[in-house]
Design a protein around this motif. Structure first.
Motif, short mmCIF file in Angstrom:
data_model
loop_
_atom_site.label_atom_id
_atom_site.label_comp_id
_atom_site.label_asym_id
_atom_site.label_seq_id
_atom_site.Cartn_x
_atom_site.Cartn_y
_atom_site.Cartn_z
N ILE A 141 -2.67 -1.60 -2.88
CA ILE A 141 -3.69 -0.60 -2.56
C ILE A 141 -3.06 0.76 -2.84
O ILE A 141 -2.18 1.21 -2.10
N MET A 142 -3.47 1.37 -3.93
CA MET A 142 -2.77 2.55 -4.43
C MET A 142 -3.73 3.73 -4.53
O MET A 142 -4.84 3.59 -5.06
N GLY A 143 -3.24 4.88 -4.10
CA GLY A 143 -4.10 6.05 -4.01
C GLY A 143 -4.43 6.71 -5.33
O GLY A 143 -5.37 7.49 -5.40
N CYS A 144 -3.66 6.44 -6.40
CA CYS A 144 -3.98 7.11 -7.67
C CYS A 144 -3.62 6.23 -8.85
O CYS A 144 -2.75 5.37 -8.76
N ILE A 145 -4.33 6.50 -9.95
CA ILE A 145 -4.13 5.69 -11.16
C ILE A 145 -2.90 6.16 -11.95
O ILE A 145 -2.41 5.48 -12.82
N VAL A 146 -2.40 7.36 -11.61
CA VAL A 146 -1.25 7.90 -12.35
C VAL A 146 -0.01 7.05 -12.08
O VAL A 146 0.67 6.59 -13.00
N ASN A 147 0.25 6.81 -10.82
CA ASN A 147 1.44 6.04 -10.47
C ASN A 147 1.13 4.66 -9.90
O ASN A 147 1.98 3.78 -9.93
N GLY A 148 -0.07 4.51 -9.36
CA GLY A 148 -0.40 3.28 -8.64
C GLY A 148 -0.11 2.00 -9.40
O GLY A 148 0.63 1.14 -8.90
N PRO A 149 -0.65 1.83 -10.63
CA PRO A 149 -0.47 0.55 -11.31
C PRO A 149 1.00 0.19 -11.50
O PRO A 149 1.39 -0.96 -11.37
N SER A 203 0.84 -1.20 0.00
CA SER A 203 0.00 0.00 0.00
C SER A 203 0.87 1.24 0.00
O SER A 203 1.88 1.32 0.70
N CYS A 204 0.45 2.21 -0.82
CA CYS A 204 1.28 3.41 -0.97
C CYS A 204 1.13 4.31 0.27
O CYS A 204 0.16 4.19 1.01
N PRO A 205 2.10 5.19 0.48
CA PRO A 205 2.04 6.02 1.69
C PRO A 205 1.02 7.15 1.56
O PRO A 205 0.77 7.85 2.53
N SER A 206 0.48 7.34 0.35
CA SER A 206 -0.42 8.44 -0.03
C SER A 206 0.37 9.75 -0.17
O SER A 206 1.46 9.89 0.37
N CYS A 207 -0.22 10.64 -0.93
CA CYS A 207 0.41 11.95 -1.17
C CYS A 207 -0.68 12.88 -1.67
O CYS A 207 -1.86 12.54 -1.59
N GLY A 208 -0.31 14.01 -2.22
CA GLY A 208 -1.31 14.97 -2.68
C GLY A 208 -2.16 14.46 -3.83
O GLY A 208 -3.14 15.09 -4.20
N ARG A 209 -1.79 13.33 -4.44
CA ARG A 209 -2.60 12.79 -5.54
C ARG A 209 -3.67 11.81 -5.06
O ARG A 209 -4.50 11.36 -5.85
N THR A 210 -3.58 11.42 -3.81
CA THR A 210 -4.40 10.31 -3.30
C THR A 210 -5.89 10.59 -3.42
O THR A 210 -6.35 11.68 -3.09
N LEU A 211 -6.64 9.56 -3.85
CA LEU A 211 -8.07 9.76 -4.10
C LEU A 211 -8.98 9.13 -3.04
O LEU A 211 -10.19 9.20 -3.16
#
Ligand code: SF4
Length: 676
Positions: free
Chosen positions: A614-622, A582-590
């Motif tokens: 478990i990724m907060g955004c589709i830009v980098n998550g995949p 799971s990502c740490p989340s950032c300003g892109r997180t949805l």
């Protein structure tokens, strides 16, 4: 890699494999906080707020600085966020906080060029700086490859020039999960591909006489991450470069898993003497990351002097054994050992030993902490995925019957007197074992210190396939000493299985620092996770160790059991639970990463061996979730896209039933198990 190549690379990625020695890099100034050379290993983290939320970002940055962060990274997904960094910086400075700021850039050179004029450092990802494609071209001719490099150079050079003009530093931050298809076509998603991805950008910088660089090689798999950093250093040195290293394990997750995974990756490299700044990525509030990073780094602040002082105290100085020619630090290969008693060594998973000798051995429930749940109603034990393999009972005899598959270890003199020796095995000192003793016909364990390998008694050891070593050390530099022991074993051609044993005790002051809001127990638990994951993980990632034994008398046995299995899971040497990337989340997180991770964990934590991203955004998550089996990725406000491996199988579904849908996919694939 050929054996000749291995010979050539020996020891080239660090100063010493058997003695702590920091690899001294070039000094790079990030604002007025320099990094590398002999500067302290710097602590940093990243905000999770929306970068357009100026107040929120400023206040979160302050909490991070007060927790110990020396650099603050903030995402800049587009020009408007990059511009707002000026306002954030202004307000921080007005409030008296001078920590340098770092802009995090993916896919947007125009945002990078704006940010580089404002903040002290920009981070670019060479896998996506100038690539907006879907990473689907798999074959490149030499000519096409070169043309790609030239195209990238054209896009990248303006940023380098701005950085030179404004004195801005740059991190070239490769991520295992987001390599360009140019790199993938040549190297695959390998450590070598990661290194080359950064080297291409570093060479472009040097061609423009720009040297203010910091490099990272992150992955959510600590084994890949360790190999990539080592190979990076070796490659840099071969090309006359020595840039500082930013260490981190991406998408490490939260809680115990996140701490252990981070320590295996970061700690292993710190033990190698590598690393100039550390960011621990946890799916938690960013201010929770700094104390963990500080605890990891603090062990090395005075390491060289402490080790030297300690060896001067010892009357018989340590003998260091260099790495044998066959040792390859860039690839995982388990050390070859024989299988003892069809239970330990060989191709068996590493075994777990815990010490219950000081526990109350009057009731079977004491074994709950070792993963054997006793049901008084049925008078039987239920095994779990994290049931230990051996309990050490020293000279204490339990007054109840133990489970039929749990091996018991007793000191030799006590074992000798046991009427029934089924599942009971002796633990000898070296002197005992070489003497005239009754040995077990199935399994004999001998406790050794690393230096014992140089003694006369060691040369007298009667060798046969019942013998297993327990390699024990409590010293600070213990990992190096234990690694040295494995090297000597290799040179001697000894294939005896080895259980690695480490002992720990913590003082309350140390414990409070790593867990300012938790109690002493929580702090000591975190320290155990970090230290043991570093010391044991650093050996396991190189394929050393047929078992582990953590001794921490201050802590309850269930914590030691869970830490031991966590380390084996993080080093991927024994899988006993679901893995969450799971990502740490950032300003892109949805979506709320912490809440969503807990929700997904609550329904899938019994799916041993599955890896769920478990990724907060589709830009980098995949890209970032790398080798996850399934992915739950934020694709818009209230929207989620579900992945099977790298394939999006349900796009933009509503988050309300996304978890049910994910479980449906897992079920369709035959990977679902009902909870008993
Ligand atoms: S994957 Fe997570 S941490 Fe990475 S950019 Fe997206 S939201 Fe941010």
């Amino acid at each position: 890699m050929s054996t000749d190549a291995i010979k050539l690379l020996q020891g080239r990625y660090c100063n010493s494999l058997t003695e702590y020695s920091r690899f001294v890099t070039r000094e790079v100034y990030i604002g007025d906080v320099p990094m590398g050379a002999n500067n302290p290993i710097r602590i940093q983290s990243m905000t999770t707020t929306d970068t357009m939320d100026t107040i929120g970002t400023v206040e979160q940055s302050i909490r991070m600085i007060e927790a110990g962060c020396e650099y603050i990274r903030i995402t800049a997904p587009s020009i408007k966020e990059a511009q707002n960094l000026a306002e954030i910086k202004k307000q921080l400075r007005q409030r008296g906080y001078t920590a340098p700021l770092v802009a995090d850039i993916h896919f947007t050179p125009n945002a990078a060029e704006v940010a580089a004029r404002i903040v002290e450092k920009v981070r670019v990802n060479p896998g996506n700086y100038a690539d907006k494609k879907k990473f689907d071209q798999l074959d490149y001719t030499d000519l096409e490859y070169q043309a790609e490099l030239e195209r990238i150079n054209q896009k990248f050079a303006p940023l380098v020039k701005i950085c030179k003009e404004y004195g801005t530093a740059m991190r070239i931050g490769t991520n295992h999960g987001s390599l360009s298809d140019r790199i993938m076509s040549r190297y695959g998603d390998t450590p070598q591909g990661m290194v080359e991805s950064a080297m291409e950008f570093m060479r472009m910088c040097e061609a423009l006489n720009y040297y203010n660089l910091v490099i990272s090689m992150k992955s959510s798999n600590p084994q890949v991450m360790v190999q990539a950093y080592r190979l990076l250093v070796e490659t840099m040195v071969a090309e006359g470069m020595n840039y500082p290293l930013h260490l981190g394990v991406t998408e490490a997750g939260d809680g115990e898993d996140g701490r252990i995974k981070s320590a295996v990756g970061i700690g292993t490299l710190l033990e190698d003497g590598l690393g100039d700044t550390v960011r621990v990525s946890l799916t938690e509030e960013p201010e929770a990351e700094a104390p963990v990073a500080i605890a990891l780094v603090n062990r090395y602040v005075k390491r060289s002097e402490e080790v030297r002082a300690k060896s001067e105290e010892i009357s018989a100085p340590r003998t260091l054994h260099p790495a044998p020619q066959t040792h390859n630090p860039y690839e995982y290969k388990k050390r070859e050992t024989y299988e003892a008693n069809a239970f330990i060594g060989g191709h068996m998973v590493p075994r777990v030993v815990i010490d219950l000798s000081k526990s109350n051995l009057k009731a079977p429930s004491v074994l709950n902490d070792a993963g054997y749940m006793y049901s008084p109603l049925l008078d039987k034990y239920n095994m779990a995925e994290q049931s230990v393999d051996f309990v050490y009972l020293a000279d204490e005899l339990p007054s109840f019957t133990l489970p039929g598959n749990l091996k018991q270890l007793y000191n030799y003199s006590t074992w000798q007197k046991l009427a029934n020796k089924t599942l009971c095995h002796p633990v000898f000192t070296l002197q005992e074992y070489v003497g005239d003793v009754d040995r077990s016909s199935s399994l004999n364990l001998v406790i050794l210190k690393p230096t014992d390998i140089d003694t006369e008694a060691f040369g007298l050891l009667p060798l046969n396939n019942t013998l297993v070593f327990i390699l024990e050390i409590d010293a600070l530099n213990g990992m190096c000493d234990q690694r040295s022991f494995f090297f000597k074993m290799e040179d001697l051609g000894l294939d005896v299985p080895v259980i690695i044993k480490r002992g720990y005790s913590f003082n309350n002051e140390e414990a409070k620092k790593v867990s300012p809001t938790g109690g002493d127990l929580e702090g000591a638990t975190t320290l155990l996770q970090l230290y043991a994951a570093t010391d044991l993980g650093a050996l396991l990632v190189d394929g050393f160790g047929d078992g582990i034994w953590i001794d921490a008398p201050q802590l309850p046995a269930n914590i030691i059991t869970s830490t031991a299995f966590g380390i084996l899971q993080a080093t991927r040497s024994r899988i006993s639970k679901t893995e969450y990337i799971s990502c740490p989340s950032c300003g892109r997180t949805l979506f709320d990463l912490m809440e969503t991770t807990q929700m997904i964990r609550s329904r899938t934590s019994h799916l041993k061996g599955l890896k769920i991203g478990i990724m907060g955004c589709i830009v980098n998550g995949p890209g970032e979730m790398a080798d996850a089996d399934y992915g739950y990725v934020g694709s818009g406000p209230g929207k989620v896209t579900l992945y099977r491996g790298k394939e999006a199988v349900k796009k933009n579904i509503t988050s309300d039933n996304a978890l049910d849908e994910l479980i449906g996919i897992i079920r369709e694939d035959g990977n679902w198990i009902e909870v008993e």
